[in-house]
Design an enzyme around this catalytic site. Structure first.
Site, short mmCIF file in Angstrom:
data_model
loop_
_atom_site.label_atom_id
_atom_site.label_comp_id
_atom_site.label_asym_id
_atom_site.label_seq_id
_atom_site.Cartn_x
_atom_site.Cartn_y
_atom_site.Cartn_z
N THR A 162 28.61 37.06 32.14
CA THR A 162 29.43 38.32 32.57
C THR A 162 28.79 39.32 31.66
O THR A 162 28.58 39.28 30.64
CB THR A 162 30.89 37.83 32.35
OG1 THR A 162 31.46 37.01 33.00
CG2 THR A 162 31.93 39.26 32.28
N THR A 213 34.45 38.70 27.53
CA THR A 213 33.82 37.77 28.36
C THR A 213 34.01 36.47 28.04
O THR A 213 34.52 36.19 26.94
CB THR A 213 32.32 38.12 27.87
OG1 THR A 213 31.26 37.01 28.43
CG2 THR A 213 32.12 38.21 26.36
N GLY A 214 33.69 35.44 28.90
CA GLY A 214 33.95 33.99 28.72
C GLY A 214 35.08 33.35 29.43
O GLY A 214 34.98 33.93 30.57
N1 GLY Z 1 34.88 35.99 32.36
C1 GLY Z 1 34.60 35.89 33.58
C2 GLY Z 1 35.48 34.89 34.53
O1 GLY Z 1 35.97 33.83 33.88
O2 GLY Z 1 35.53 35.05 35.67
#
Ligand code: GLY
Length: 301
Positions: A162, A213-214
């Site tokens: 991401t 992110t994650g």
């Molecule tokens: N952080 C991106 C997702 O889990 O979609």
């Protein structure tokens, strides 16, 4: 003026590190050129994110992970700290640069969040060209998807890639951008944290901005980006805010696979992650460019 980017928390294969950091650097330069030219924080985060969406190694735009139907489904969020505003899209399949559509929605639609076919209809209304879903699929992701389909015991890797950006412009405005193809092999229709205002990103000119992110399920549960900005508002540094907010997620959820970048209203930077890596790129107080694959990051000279 300041700018910080992430390229996604997660385990990045060592062989990819040089290309990942090169992509981050190119995106940083593109965003920084916008700021140096007097452009807005919004334009800087959009421009940097476009470069990362177009890069095949990141899980956003071209190169997104495929869902369990073998399709790219993308989410994006842009936030404007001037008036705590945002634009978001989810589950779009035919838009080359989702972050641009998110911005157009914020600025033109009279609404804030569109999904699927409705978002794509707006893209056309705003003059964006729809692209075939297959044009967003890299050969590497297609092979990985086929492997998962034909091997019942194939391991679905944790997500990574991401992308996100947070900028402070020359007149003190702050913006964030976050864009993703979601988690690998996600169920069709699954939406993660990215388009959820306060989870995937947040900005408020008075205090700062953040992009997360994650693993989206864990980020949403903790409204991670807003958590970070709230901590800055309470008086801690951007670094402490990022570290303590990620630690709080980890205190509640074992191995939460999250990361976050942040900056405060004075341009001080912060970043933290619970994963093996989180590539970031940033411009320090002296205007020098830096990249790193993993923290703890020496963000200030
Ligand atoms: N952080 C991106 C997702 O889990 O979609």
């Amino acid at each position: 003026m300041r700018l910080i980017l992430h390229g996604g928390a997660g385990p990045w294969e060592k062989d990819n590190h040089p290309q990942v950091l090169d992509g981050m650097k190119r995106a940083l330069i593109a965003g920084w050129e916008v700021l140096r030219g007097g452009g807005s924080a919004l334009s800087a985060v959009e421009q940097a994110t476009i470069i990362l969406e177009d890069h095949p190694l990141f899980d956003a735009g071209f190169g997104s992970f495929l869902n369990d139907m073998g399709e790219v489904e993308m989410d994006a969020l842009i936030t404007d700290g001037r008036n705590r505003d945002f634009g978001a899209i989810a589950a779009v399949m035919q838009v080359k640069n989702p972050i641009t559509l998110a911005r157009l929605i914020m600025q033109n639609s009279g609404h804030r969040f569109f999904v699927g076919a409705g978002a794509e209809k707006l893209a056309v209304d705003y003059g964006l060209r729809l692209v075939p879903n297959v044009s967003l699929v890299t050969e590497e992701e297609f092979i990985a998807f086929q492997h998962r389909l034909t091997n019942a015991d194939a391991v679905i890797p944790p997500g990574r890639g991401t992308v996100g950006a947070v900028a402070l412009d020359s007149v003190g405005h702050i913006a964030s951008a976050t864009s993703t193809g979601g988690s690998p092999h996600k169920k069709k229709g699954r939406v993660g944290d990215v388009p959820i205002y306060g989870a995937g990103g947040y900005s408020d000119d008075r205090y700062g901005g953040a992009s997360s992110t994650g693993l989206g399920e864990n980020i949403m549960r903790h409204v991670l980006s807003k958590q970070v900005v709230d901590r800055i508002a309470a008086g801690v540094s951007a670094t402490e805010a990022a570290v303590s907010a990620a630690e709080e997620v980890a205190a509640h959820i074992p191995d939460p696979e999250v990361g976050v970048i942040a900056l405060d209203a004075d341009g001080r930077l912060g970043a933290s992650h619970t994963t093996a890596h989180m590539p970031i790129a940033w411009i320090d107080a002296a205007g020098d460019l830096h990249t790193a694959m993993t923290g703890p990051y020496p963000l200030e000279a």
